[in-house]
Design a protein around this motif. Structure first.
Motif, PDB file in Angstrom:
ATOM      1  N   ASP A  41       3.764 -17.424   5.034  1.00  0.00           N
ATOM      2  CA  ASP A  41       4.606 -17.734   6.182  1.00  0.00           C
ATOM      3  C   ASP A  41       3.992 -17.036   7.175  1.00  0.00           C
ATOM      4  OD1 ASP A  41       5.427 -15.111   5.934  1.00  0.00           O
ATOM      5  OD2 ASP A  41       7.128 -15.380   4.810  1.00  0.00           O
ATOM      6  N   ASP A  42       5.049 -17.027   8.437  1.00  0.00           N
ATOM      7  CA  ASP A  42       4.348 -16.443   9.652  1.00  0.00           C
ATOM      8  C   ASP A  42       4.688 -15.050   9.992  1.00  0.00           C
ATOM      9  OD1 ASP A  42       3.188 -18.858  10.409  1.00  0.00           O
ATOM     10  OD2 ASP A  42       4.851 -19.570  11.543  1.00  0.00           O
ATOM     11  N   TRP A  43       5.126 -14.252   8.857  1.00  0.00           N
ATOM     12  CA  TRP A  43       5.686 -12.817   9.127  1.00  0.00           C
ATOM     13  C   TRP A  43       4.869 -11.877   7.892  1.00  0.00           C
ATOM     14  CZ3 TRP A  43       8.484 -13.256  13.200  1.00  0.00           C
ATOM     15  CH2 TRP A  43       9.217 -14.566  13.456  1.00  0.00           C
ATOM     16  N   VAL A  44       4.907 -10.715   8.562  1.00  0.00           N
ATOM     17  CA  VAL A  44       4.145  -9.780   7.785  1.00  0.00           C
ATOM     18  C   VAL A  44       5.376  -8.892   7.146  1.00  0.00           C
ATOM     19  CG1 VAL A  44       2.930  -7.541   7.665  1.00  0.00           C
ATOM     20  CG2 VAL A  44       2.373  -9.363   8.927  1.00  0.00           C
ATOM     21  N   GLU A  45       5.517  -8.964   5.874  1.00  0.00           N
ATOM     22  CA  GLU A  45       6.733  -8.372   5.086  1.00  0.00           C
ATOM     23  C   GLU A  45       6.284  -6.998   4.568  1.00  0.00           C
ATOM     24  OE1 GLU A  45       7.677 -10.763   2.031  1.00  0.00           O
ATOM     25  OE2 GLU A  45       7.625 -12.703   3.125  1.00  0.00           O
ATOM     26  N   LYS A  46       7.234  -6.316   4.226  1.00  0.00           N
ATOM     27  CA  LYS A  46       7.004  -4.759   3.677  1.00  0.00           C
ATOM     28  C   LYS A  46       5.817  -4.817   2.742  1.00  0.00           C
ATOM     29  CE  LYS A  46      10.428  -2.065   3.446  1.00  0.00           C
ATOM     30  NZ  LYS A  46      11.620  -1.010   3.316  1.00  0.00           N
ATOM     31  N   LYS A  47       5.872  -5.515   1.605  1.00  0.00           N
ATOM     32  CA  LYS A  47       4.798  -5.447   0.762  1.00  0.00           C
ATOM     33  C   LYS A  47       3.539  -5.946   1.047  1.00  0.00           C
ATOM     34  CE  LYS A  47       5.990 -10.236  -0.532  1.00  0.00           C
ATOM     35  NZ  LYS A  47       6.860 -11.259  -1.679  1.00  0.00           N
ATOM     36  N   GLU A  48       3.607  -6.614   2.357  1.00  0.00           N
ATOM     37  CA  GLU A  48       2.077  -6.999   2.962  1.00  0.00           C
ATOM     38  C   GLU A  48       1.633  -5.787   3.999  1.00  0.00           C
ATOM     39  OE1 GLU A  48       3.514 -11.343   2.648  1.00  0.00           O
ATOM     40  OE2 GLU A  48       3.337 -10.494   4.697  1.00  0.00           O
ATOM     41  N   PHE A  49       2.334  -4.832   4.092  1.00  0.00           N
ATOM     42  CA  PHE A  49       2.108  -3.689   5.543  1.00  0.00           C
ATOM     43  C   PHE A  49       0.958  -3.278   5.044  1.00  0.00           C
ATOM     44  CE2 PHE A  49       3.281   0.078   7.674  1.00  0.00           C
ATOM     45  CZ  PHE A  49       2.724  -0.355   9.033  1.00  0.00           C
ATOM     46  N   HIS A  50       0.620  -2.748   3.567  1.00  0.00           N
ATOM     47  CA  HIS A  50      -0.682  -2.143   3.165  1.00  0.00           C
ATOM     48  C   HIS A  50      -1.844  -2.907   3.640  1.00  0.00           C
ATOM     49  CE1 HIS A  50      -3.747  -0.541   0.446  1.00  0.00           C
ATOM     50  NE2 HIS A  50      -3.210   0.606   0.892  1.00  0.00           N
ATOM     51  N   ALA A  51      -1.641  -4.122   3.325  1.00  0.00           N
ATOM     52  CA  ALA A  51      -2.857  -5.052   3.444  1.00  0.00           C
ATOM     53  C   ALA A  51      -3.060  -4.998   5.165  1.00  0.00           C
ATOM     54  CB  ALA A  51      -2.711  -6.344   2.985  1.00  0.00           C
ATOM     55  N   LEU A  52      -1.982  -5.307   5.740  1.00  0.00           N
ATOM     56  CA  LEU A  52      -2.042  -5.355   7.331  1.00  0.00           C
ATOM     57  C   LEU A  52      -2.952  -4.047   7.854  1.00  0.00           C
ATOM     58  CD1 LEU A  52      -1.531  -6.669  10.056  1.00  0.00           C
ATOM     59  CD2 LEU A  52       0.827  -5.282   9.857  1.00  0.00           C
ATOM     60  N   LEU A  53      -2.499  -2.997   7.460  1.00  0.00           N
ATOM     61  CA  LEU A  53      -3.111  -1.835   8.073  1.00  0.00           C
ATOM     62  C   LEU A  53      -4.818  -1.916   7.631  1.00  0.00           C
ATOM     63  CD1 LEU A  53      -0.640   0.968   7.092  1.00  0.00           C
ATOM     64  CD2 LEU A  53      -1.112   0.007   9.349  1.00  0.00           C
ATOM     65  N   LEU A  54      -5.114  -1.927   6.509  1.00  0.00           N
ATOM     66  CA  LEU A  54      -6.420  -2.510   6.028  1.00  0.00           C
ATOM     67  C   LEU A  54      -7.093  -3.460   6.935  1.00  0.00           C
ATOM     68  CD1 LEU A  54      -6.274  -2.020   2.128  1.00  0.00           C
ATOM     69  CD2 LEU A  54      -7.346  -0.173   3.655  1.00  0.00           C
ATOM     70  N   ASN A  55      -6.442  -4.301   7.063  1.00  0.00           N
ATOM     71  CA  ASN A  55      -7.239  -5.594   7.846  1.00  0.00           C
ATOM     72  C   ASN A  55      -7.280  -5.131   9.407  1.00  0.00           C
ATOM     73  OD1 ASN A  55      -7.591  -7.268   5.857  1.00  0.00           O
ATOM     74  ND2 ASN A  55      -5.274  -8.127   6.122  1.00  0.00           N
ATOM     75  N   ILE A  56      -6.483  -4.432  10.027  1.00  0.00           N
ATOM     76  CA  ILE A  56      -6.507  -3.951  11.385  1.00  0.00           C
ATOM     77  C   ILE A  56      -7.361  -3.111  11.393  1.00  0.00           C
ATOM     78  CG2 ILE A  56      -5.442  -2.354  13.093  1.00  0.00           C
ATOM     79  CD1 ILE A  56      -2.855  -3.264  12.233  1.00  0.00           C
TER      80      ILE A  56
END
Length: 283
Positions: A41-56
């Motif tokens: 989906d178009d939203w970053v959820e809490k369970k995806e936050f760790h992946a987001l930080l690594l990707n940033i």
């Protein structure tokens, strides 16, 4: 918009280094998080936050390398820049070998490599068994829908479509904005929508959030940046739009988006540059 706001504020507060605040890298980080690491989906959820930080982190590292290679600073790498900048990737190849390697990245044979193509290439080198479809999905607006749909199914694209814009749409929105400006209640309501954290200061991220959610006609990032810059320059010179500058912001959003719409209509090759022939057509 919320991811951008997080990064801007963490960098401004000194918690994160300034090199983490690069919009092309943040866009890649967001796309990888939702389309590959997340549920599509178009939203970053809490369970995806760790992946987001690594990707940033990793996409900003790649953006730094990309900028070193991109000596022309046009956000594109040609074969000469690639050959001369291979050292930044820890590669030492002859000119012929470099040209062969460049051809692997330049899949559309356009002679230039964009950041997203560069990311796909690095990802393939790091993990040869990886499927590069994710990085390929945003390479061109013409093909991105097909690639995303092929990789992630209908769920990834069912809410995305392109609607052709017209001058009459801008005229209608201009009339709406003029009504806002004359009516203090409507203007105040609009201000509260954009100032969603209620601190009486509006950031670029908050402007982007309002436009994406409420005014898709005005959702051109180059135009948003020009509107924001023009507003703060004419205001008190800080990095925030305050309440007394809000009317100016509304006018600038409309004005610069209309200009960008005219510009993009004559920019036949889509390179965001206007040659003499395109300029004549614009006139």
């Amino acid at each position: 918009a919320e991811i951008d706001k997080l990064v801007v504020e963490m960098v401004a507060g000194g918690s994160w280094p300034a090199w983490l605040n690069n919009k092309p890298a943040l866009m890649r980080a967001y796309k990888k998080t939702i389309l590959k690491d997340g549920d599509g989906d178009d939203w970053v959820e809490k369970k995806e936050f760790h992946a987001l930080l690594l990707n940033i982190f990793w996409f900003n590292k790649l953006w730094q390398i990309f900028q070193v290679i991109d000596v022309g600073a046009d956000r594109r790498i040609d074969v000469n820049e690639f050959s001369q900048g291979l050292g930044a990737l820890g590669l030492h190849l002859s000119m012929a070998e470099a040209a062969q390697e460049f051809a692997k990245i330049d899949t559309n044979h356009g002679g230039q490599v964009l950041f997203v193509e560069f990311c796909a290439y690095v990802r393939k080198r790091v993990n040869p068994d990886a499927n590069p479809n994710f990085d390929a999905d945003i390479i061109s607006g013409e093909k991105c829908g097909k690639a995303v749909k092929a990789s992630h199914g209908n769920r990834a694209t069912h809410t995305h479509y392109v609607k052709r814009k017209s001058l009459s749409q801008f005229d209608e929105l201009e009339a709406k904005f003029k009504m806002f400006i004359k009516d203090n209640k409507l203007l105040r309501d609009a201000w509260h929508r954009i100032d969603y954290n209620g601190n009486n200061l509006v950031s670029l991220a908050e402007i982007d959030k309002l436009v994406v959610e409420s005014y898709p006609l005005l959702n051109h990032k180059p135009a948003l940046m020009r509107a924001y810059k023009a507003t703060i320059k004419a205001g008190d010179g800080d990095d925030w739009v305050d309440k007394k500058e809000f009317k100016s912001l509304l006018g600038n959003l409309l004005y610069f988006n209309k200009l960008f719409w005219l510009f993009s209509n004559v920019d036949g090759d889509g390179d965001r540059r206007m040659d003499y022939g395109e300029f004549k057509r614009c006139l």
